[in-house]
Structure formats: C-alpha cells, structure tokens
Motif scaffolding. Structure first.
Motif, PDB file in Angstrom:
ATOM      1  N   ILE A   1     -47.664 -12.427 -18.309  1.00 52.29           N
ATOM      2  CA  ILE A   1     -46.699 -12.800 -19.343  1.00 52.29           C
ATOM      3  C   ILE A   1     -45.627 -13.720 -18.758  1.00 52.29           C
ATOM      4  O   ILE A   1     -45.135 -14.624 -19.424  1.00 52.29           O
ATOM      5  CB  ILE A   1     -46.094 -11.541 -19.987  1.00 52.29           C
ATOM      6  N   GLY A   2     -45.325 -13.521 -17.494  1.00 53.80           N
ATOM      7  CA  GLY A   2     -44.393 -14.409 -16.808  1.00 53.80           C
ATOM      8  C   GLY A   2     -44.885 -15.846 -16.831  1.00 53.80           C
ATOM      9  O   GLY A   2     -44.099 -16.779 -16.969  1.00 53.80           O
ATOM     10  N   ALA A   3     -46.201 -16.025 -16.716  1.00 52.84           N
ATOM     11  CA  ALA A   3     -46.772 -17.369 -16.759  1.00 52.84           C
ATOM     12  C   ALA A   3     -46.602 -17.980 -18.151  1.00 52.84           C
ATOM     13  O   ALA A   3     -46.235 -19.155 -18.302  1.00 52.84           O
ATOM     14  CB  ALA A   3     -48.243 -17.329 -16.364  1.00 52.84           C
ATOM     15  N   VAL A   4     -46.847 -17.154 -19.164  1.00 52.78           N
ATOM     16  CA  VAL A   4     -46.733 -17.638 -20.541  1.00 52.78           C
ATOM     17  C   VAL A   4     -45.276 -17.985 -20.870  1.00 52.78           C
ATOM     18  O   VAL A   4     -44.986 -18.807 -21.739  1.00 52.78           O
ATOM     19  CB  VAL A   4     -47.270 -16.566 -21.514  1.00 52.78           C
ATOM     20  N   ALA A   5     -44.361 -17.332 -20.143  1.00 47.91           N
ATOM     21  CA  ALA A   5     -42.930 -17.521 -20.413  1.00 47.91           C
ATOM     22  C   ALA A   5     -42.500 -18.973 -20.256  1.00 47.91           C
ATOM     23  O   ALA A   5     -41.453 -19.384 -20.773  1.00 47.91           O
ATOM     24  CB  ALA A   5     -42.097 -16.624 -19.511  1.00 47.91           C
ATOM     25  N   ALA A   6     -43.294 -19.752 -19.556  1.00 51.09           N
ATOM     26  CA  ALA A   6     -42.968 -21.177 -19.418  1.00 51.09           C
ATOM     27  C   ALA A   6     -42.928 -21.861 -20.780  1.00 51.09           C
ATOM     28  O   ALA A   6     -42.300 -22.893 -20.973  1.00 51.09           O
ATOM     29  CB  ALA A   6     -43.993 -21.850 -18.513  1.00 51.09           C
ATOM     30  N   TYR A   7     -43.574 -21.266 -21.738  1.00 52.62           N
ATOM     31  CA  TYR A   7     -43.592 -21.764 -23.118  1.00 52.62           C
ATOM     32  C   TYR A   7     -42.173 -21.859 -23.673  1.00 52.62           C
ATOM     33  O   TYR A   7     -41.862 -22.704 -24.475  1.00 52.62           O
ATOM     34  CB  TYR A   7     -44.454 -20.814 -23.954  1.00 52.62           C
ATOM     35  N   VAL A   8     -41.314 -20.924 -23.244  1.00 55.43           N
ATOM     36  CA  VAL A   8     -39.924 -20.996 -23.691  1.00 55.43           C
ATOM     37  C   VAL A   8     -39.047 -21.483 -22.536  1.00 55.43           C
ATOM     38  O   VAL A   8     -37.900 -21.067 -22.388  1.00 55.43           O
ATOM     39  CB  VAL A   8     -39.409 -19.629 -24.205  1.00 55.43           C
ATOM     40  N   SER A   9     -39.670 -22.346 -21.690  1.00 59.94           N
ATOM     41  CA  SER A   9     -38.965 -22.922 -20.537  1.00 59.94           C
ATOM     42  C   SER A   9     -38.505 -21.870 -19.550  1.00 59.94           C
ATOM     43  O   SER A   9     -37.472 -22.029 -18.905  1.00 59.94           O
ATOM     44  CB  SER A   9     -37.741 -23.741 -20.964  1.00 59.94           C
ATOM     45  N   GLY A  10     -39.268 -20.765 -19.460  1.00 56.33           N
ATOM     46  CA  GLY A  10     -38.916 -19.744 -18.487  1.00 56.33           C
ATOM     47  C   GLY A  10     -39.227 -20.243 -17.091  1.00 56.33           C
ATOM     48  O   GLY A  10     -39.923 -21.236 -16.901  1.00 56.33           O
ATOM     49  N   PRO A  11     -38.701 -19.530 -16.092  1.00 59.43           N
ATOM     50  CA  PRO A  11     -38.925 -19.934 -14.710  1.00 59.43           C
ATOM     51  C   PRO A  11     -40.333 -19.555 -14.245  1.00 59.43           C
ATOM     52  O   PRO A  11     -41.009 -18.769 -14.905  1.00 59.43           O
ATOM     53  CB  PRO A  11     -37.875 -19.130 -13.958  1.00 59.43           C
ATOM     54  N   GLY A  12     -40.784 -20.144 -13.118  1.00 59.44           N
ATOM     55  CA  GLY A  12     -41.999 -19.663 -12.475  1.00 59.44           C
ATOM     56  C   GLY A  12     -43.179 -20.597 -12.564  1.00 59.44           C
ATOM     57  O   GLY A  12     -43.077 -21.764 -12.990  1.00 59.44           O
ATOM     58  N   LEU A  13     -44.331 -20.077 -12.184  1.00 65.76           N
ATOM     59  CA  LEU A  13     -45.550 -20.871 -12.052  1.00 65.76           C
ATOM     60  C   LEU A  13     -46.145 -21.275 -13.395  1.00 65.76           C
ATOM     61  O   LEU A  13     -47.006 -22.144 -13.462  1.00 65.76           O
ATOM     62  CB  LEU A  13     -46.589 -20.073 -11.254  1.00 65.76           C
ATOM     63  N   GLY A  14     -45.710 -20.641 -14.464  1.00 64.87           N
ATOM     64  CA  GLY A  14     -46.202 -20.997 -15.796  1.00 64.87           C
ATOM     65  C   GLY A  14     -45.977 -22.470 -16.098  1.00 64.87           C
ATOM     66  O   GLY A  14     -46.768 -23.109 -16.793  1.00 64.87           O
ATOM     67  N   GLU A  15     -44.898 -22.985 -15.562  1.00 63.12           N
ATOM     68  CA  GLU A  15     -44.556 -24.400 -15.727  1.00 63.12           C
ATOM     69  C   GLU A  15     -45.735 -25.303 -15.321  1.00 63.12           C
ATOM     70  O   GLU A  15     -46.068 -26.258 -16.024  1.00 63.12           O
ATOM     71  CB  GLU A  15     -43.295 -24.669 -14.904  1.00 63.12           C
ATOM     72  N   GLN A  16     -46.382 -25.003 -14.188  1.00 59.73           N
ATOM     73  CA  GLN A  16     -47.542 -25.775 -13.727  1.00 59.73           C
ATOM     74  C   GLN A  16     -48.672 -25.721 -14.762  1.00 59.73           C
ATOM     75  O   GLN A  16     -49.296 -26.728 -15.087  1.00 59.73           O
ATOM     76  CB  GLN A  16     -48.070 -25.205 -12.403  1.00 59.73           C
ATOM     77  N   ILE A  17     -48.918 -24.536 -15.273  1.00 54.87           N
ATOM     78  CA  ILE A  17     -50.020 -24.346 -16.210  1.00 54.87           C
ATOM     79  C   ILE A  17     -49.753 -25.123 -17.503  1.00 54.87           C
ATOM     80  O   ILE A  17     -50.596 -25.891 -17.969  1.00 54.87           O
ATOM     81  CB  ILE A  17     -50.225 -22.848 -16.528  1.00 54.87           C
ATOM     82  N   PHE A  18     -48.552 -24.906 -18.038  1.00 54.55           N
ATOM     83  CA  PHE A  18     -48.268 -25.528 -19.335  1.00 54.55           C
ATOM     84  C   PHE A  18     -48.182 -27.047 -19.243  1.00 54.55           C
ATOM     85  O   PHE A  18     -48.711 -27.757 -20.102  1.00 54.55           O
ATOM     86  CB  PHE A  18     -46.982 -24.954 -19.936  1.00 54.55           C
ATOM     87  N   SER A  19     -47.561 -27.573 -18.178  1.00 54.52           N
ATOM     88  CA  SER A  19     -47.473 -29.030 -18.078  1.00 54.52           C
ATOM     89  C   SER A  19     -48.865 -29.625 -17.887  1.00 54.52           C
ATOM     90  O   SER A  19     -49.182 -30.686 -18.405  1.00 54.52           O
ATOM     91  CB  SER A  19     -46.518 -29.452 -16.962  1.00 54.52           C
TER      92      SER A  19
END
Lengths: 418, 215
Positions: B151-169
C-alpha cells in the motif's frame, strides 16, 4: 510490607453464613454455609463436581466474591483486605499446577516475593530453599522451563510457588487430580511431610474419597449448594457415616480404608516371651509356658528380633538359648499402616510377625486376629463415641443413628490380645 | 539504457526513496501496532466489543487501496498525511484480530493462577497474558508490514513518499524512455524491502519467543 509470621504456622478460617449466587443460576452455588477451620489443620472439601466446593474455596481468597455472609481469616474479615494483597498471603495451588510456561521454574516461584518487593538476593535464596523443600535439586531445575518437567515435578513447583511468601493459609484445588496414581500417592505423602513441618491451614478440594481420607485432618462432605452433610475426622466418617449420602459417597470397603488410615503403632499389640541369645533356655521355656505360648522370640543385644524358637527346642536345650530356632523374616514397622501390615502378615511364613519400634527394637507381635480385633475395637469405640454425642445433642441427624445397630460384623469377639 | 545502468545512474535517488519507503512503513506499522494492540486489549474480554473492532477494521480492509487514497484526498490533501493514514488503517486489521485471538487463546487457568497468587489485572495482562499472546500478535504485525509495503507503493498516487514514485512515473510514461526500467526498479525495490523486513521479523520472533529457545 506486612510480612507473614516467620516460621510458618497457620491461622483459623471461619465462614459465616456464606452464600454465593452466580448471575443467571437458579439455585445458589453455595447456600448459607458455616464452616470453621482450625489453625494448622488440613480440611478437605469433598463432594461431587458442581457441589460448590471449589466456589467455597475460591471465596476464601476472593477469586469469587460472596453474595452475602462473611469470611474471617485469622479473625479479620476478608472483605476488609484488598484482594490482591489478601491473595499474596494465601498460597494457591491448582490442578496441573498452572505454571507460567514462558517463565523459568525459578521465576515462577519468585512471582509472589516479587509482588511483595523482596530484594533479589532474598528471592534467590528463598527459591533455592523452596526447591529443596519440595524435593527438586535447585541446580538442575531452577533455570528450566515448565514444559521440560513431568506433571509431578510441575506440581511440586506449583506447591513451592504457593509457599513462596510463607503464607499462613494454603488453598489447593484438586492439586493432584491430573497425576498418575503413583505420583499422586508420593505427592500426597510429601504434602503430609511438609505439613508436619509447616503447620499451615490448608483447604484442600477433591472429589477423591481416598485422597480426602489420607490427607484430611478433617473432612467436610458436601452435597449440592455446598451443604455440609458431615464434618468430621476421617476415622469418624468411616466408622460413623452420617446417613446414606455419606455412605454412598464412601462406597464400599470402609473397613479396607480403615486399614489404610490406622498405623500399627496405634493398635494394641500382642506380646510373646522374648530374651537374648545369652539367656537361659529353661527360663525362657518357663516364661513361655506361663504365657501359654509354645514358642518364644530371641532378640539381639539391641532388642532387635532375630529368631523364633519352639518350646520343644527349648525343652531339649541346656544352658543359654544360643542359635536355636529359625530366622523371623522381615519385621513389621510400627509406622506401617494396618493395610501394609496385613500384606506382610499374609506373605509371612509364620502366623505371628514381630513388630519393631524405634531403632528396630522389639515392640510386640502381630497376627491376623490382632488386626481383626483392632478394627472391631476402633469401630466399637467410634460407635460408642457417636452414641454418647447423639444422646447429648438430641435431634439434628437422628437418621444417622441407623448406622449404629446395623452392621452384621458387629459381633466383636472377645479379643485374644486383650 | 538497461536496468542495471538505470539503477547505477540514479543510485542516490533510489537509495533515498528506499529509505523513505522503509521508514514510512516502519512508522506506520509501529503506530498501527500500538493502536491495534490497545484496541485488542480493551476488547478481547467483551465478545461484542471484539466483534465490533474486528468488524470495523474488516470493512476498512475491503475498501480498495486506490479508492481509499482517493477518498482521503479531499480530507487530508496530498502527500504524507493521506498515505500514512491509509497504511495505518489497513495495517490495523491483522494486528487487532491477532491480538484478540492471541489473548483469548491464553489458557484461562493461567490467568486464574496469576490472579490467585495476587497479581493485579494489569500485571497479569502485562506479565502473563501479553507475553503468552506475543507470538500470535507478532504474526499479525508481520502480516501488516507486508500489507503496508504494497500500500505504501500505491501511496505514490497521492504523491506519498517512497518507491511507489518509480512505479507510477514509469507507468505514466509507458512506452517512453526508461518507463519499464523505472517501474521494474520500484517493484523490485519494494519486493526486496519486504523480504528484508520479513527477515527482521523472523529474527525478532526467535529472540522474543516466550519461554526462550529450546532449553
């Protein structure tokens, strides 16, 4: 911190019109119970499951609160003492020991002293002392976890934990119920040995009649609602059961139980002429003839029984008795139960077996008829005691008197040992 | 540019994002553990309370994580706040449930023994019940941690911190340069982090097993 009386000793417990009603239950679990427990005695609450005996016990340390009535421990009402502090001064032993599995044996025993904020050195010394007391080697067992112990060893630790702060009162809820018969017997023996030293006031709950008779100084036989049907010493319960309920509960074989309860030293023994090997054979023969015996006993210098000699052998002998006759075989100890003595008698080669007391010295002799007479004498004595009390009291439990005249074995023959 | 070159090229950024991800997950799980165990302790003796607590956590659990994050935007905006809130909410269920189950699983006889020798309610709870329920509670926390990773990874969807940013971009630029590399790096990073955390839990479980190691 209020420390309990050093050196042990118990305090009396008194239940006054104690009632316990559980919410939702039609009948009270305990109904208007009066019970006085003398200091330093083991009182067994005996009854079928669900009769309220455990609830009665749990009200003493307030694990269950009485609905009404009062419980005095050493003269103080339990109500006036904070439950946690009250319980630290009452040892509590339950079935299967209830040891905390995540703590070592030493830590389990140390729980109450820690609650009482003893310093660690004192706790360590106490733990070692207690393990030794209950027959476990501290070096071997202190740092083990409960699961590495047998059931019997666990219950020893359970008893040690209950004794940790030297409480004047101990509550034991079927402590040996889950153990095999041999271990149970051994732990019962050890409890009695401990009690001889410690003289705690012990309330012991069980549904096992034999255990009750063996352990109890007094037994309270209960039926539903924790109504006490009879509250008496074991021998009296056996010889004068108060009514049908008690008789039923005891089941058959109360004479056998009496055998198990009575010690050889407690009954009247027969005697035989006896002398040391250095004594004159003729003198010994004369003594035997005087007493109407056709045999005599040869003892050594310390008075220990050695050989049987027949009158014929003595008559043929000149001078000292010497090495005449044959070995007596193993004697019976005066601390043996009558049951064990009976067993020894049945296995012996002779009809008469010598009894030895302190230092294995001659104390008398026992034969099957001596045992029989003793049993009948005990029964007659208890009947007499009961009759006297009933005539003094009048009323109460008149039906219990039916036990008096009845039993067919009451034709107590004039004893040969008298 | 292959994956290895991509990673080498952005080493500092990736390390930062990994550390961020790890720290976010660890903190969220810690918060969830404190709340979850507390809720479990308060409710485990009351069947209705326990059912309510696990039920509520269960309902939250069924909300898809993207939807949950989306719903939190109007309330908490973008960034750390909605991410942390969502992760904590999801992490609660396994912890509450395992705390309740663990505490209820402690032999009542032992609690009776603890009370019978004069322990207060609180002391019996902290010295006897919680230590004995600990392996079960720890398992709940471990499950929550794995959940929080994803869920931390998905959090990048709301500009959350962490590795999700790599996935979403990466997903946003699919077909573009390094899109696959970016997504792959993020995914692998989360997976490796999850394994590392899990290893820590195994170790922690060993070290804190009640009754010590086999004597």
């Amino acid at each position: 911190m209020p420390e309990t009386a050093a050196g042990g000793g118990g305090v009396p417990i008194e239940l006054r019109a104690v009632t316990k009603r559980f919410p939702g239950a039609a009948a009270p679990a305990v109904n208007e119970l009066d019970l006085t427990i003398a200091a330093g005695e083991i009182v067994v609450l005996l009854g079928p499951s669900g009769c309220g005996k455990t609830t009665t016990m749990r009200m003493i340390n307030r694990l269950d609160e009485p609905t009404s009535g009062d419980i005095l421990i050493g003269g103080r009402s339990a109500r006036d003492i904070d439950p946690d502090r009250l319980r630290r001064n009452i040892g509590y032993v339950i079935q299967q020991a209830g040891l905390f599995p995540h703590l070592t044996v030493a830590a389990n025993i140390a729980q109450v002293p820690r609650l009482l904020k003893w310093d660690s050195g004192r706790i360590a010394r106490r733990v070692e002392e207690l393990l030794t007391l209950v027959g476990l080697d501290p070096a071997t067992f202190a740092q083990r976890y409960p699961r590495a112990l047998s059931g019997g060893q666990q219950q020893r630790v359970g008893v040690a934990r209950a004794l940790a702060a030297d409480p004047p009162v101990m509550l034991m809820d079927e402590p040996f119920g889950a153990l095999d018969p041999i271990t149970r017997e051994r732990l019962q023996d050890e409890l009695l040995r401990l009690q001889e030293e410690l003289a705690k006031t012990i309330v012991f709950v069980t549904h096992d009649v034999d255990e009750a008779l063996k352990i109890g100084d007094r037994i309270a036989i209960m039926e539903r609602g924790a109504r006490i049907v009879q509250y008496a010493r074991p021998a009296e319960i056996l010889t004068a059961p108060a009514g049908e309920y008690v008789e039923q509960y005891l089941g058959g074989g109360s004479s056998m139980r009496l055998l198990r309860l009575t010690k050889v030293g407690d009954i009247r023994l027969d005697s035989v002429p006896h002398a040391t090997a250095g004594a004159d054979a003729r003198a010994l023969l004369a003594q035997a003839e005087d007493e109407g015996r056709d045999f005599a006993l040869v003892v050594d210098e310390a008075g220990r029984p050695r050989r049987w000699v027949s009158a014929a052998d003595l008559a043929a002998a000149r001078g000292p008795v010497g090495e005449l006759g044959e070995e007596t075989g193993p004697p019976i100890g005066h601390r043996m139960t009558l049951q064990d003595a009976l067993e020894a008698l049945l296995n012996a080669d002779s009809d008469v077996v010598p009894v030895v007391g302190r230092g294995q010295a001659y104390a008398g002799v026992l034969s099957l008829s001596t045992v029989q007479n003793a049993i009948q004498a005990i029964k007659a004595r208890e009947r007499e005691r009961r009759r006297r009390r009933l005539s003094g009291l009048t009323g109460d439990s008149g039906d219990g008197g039916s036990g008096d005249g009845g039993p067919g074995d009451s034709g107590s023959g004039p004893g040969g040992g008298a | 540019m292959n994956l290895w070159e991509y990673i080498a090229d952005r080493r500092d950024l990736l390390l930062f994002e990994t550390a961020q991800h790890a720290s976010m997950v660890a903190q969220c799980v810690l918060v969830a553990a404190v709340i979850g165990v507390a809720v479990g302790v308060v409710t485990y003796r009351r069947p209705r309370g326990a059912a309510l607590a696990t039920g509520t956590a269960g309902v939250l659990f069924t909300v898809p994580s993207l939807a949950m994050l989306g719903l939190l935007i109007p309330v908490l905006g973008l960034g750390v706040a909605p991410s942390v809130t969502a992760i904590v909410l999801y992490a609660l269920l396994p912890i509450i449930r395992n705390t309740v189950v663990g505490l209820q699983g402690v032999d009542p006889m032992l609690v009776d023994a603890a009370r019978g020798i004069g322990m207060s309610r609180l002391r019996a709870l902290t010295r006897i019940e919680l230590p004995l329920a600990w392996p079960v509670i720890l398992t709940g926390i471990r499950v929550s941690t794995q959940l929080a990773m994803g869920i931390g990874a998905v959090a990048a969807y709301v500009s959350g911190p962490g590795l999700g940013e790599q996935i979403f971009s990466g997903l946003a630029r699919l077909g573009g340069a390094n899109a696959v590399n970016s997504t792959l790096t993020g995914t692998l990073g989360v997976a490796l982090l999850a394994l590392a955390f899990d290893a820590c839990f195994v170790l922690l479980g060993r070290l804190t097993r009640p009754g010590g190691r086999r004597a």
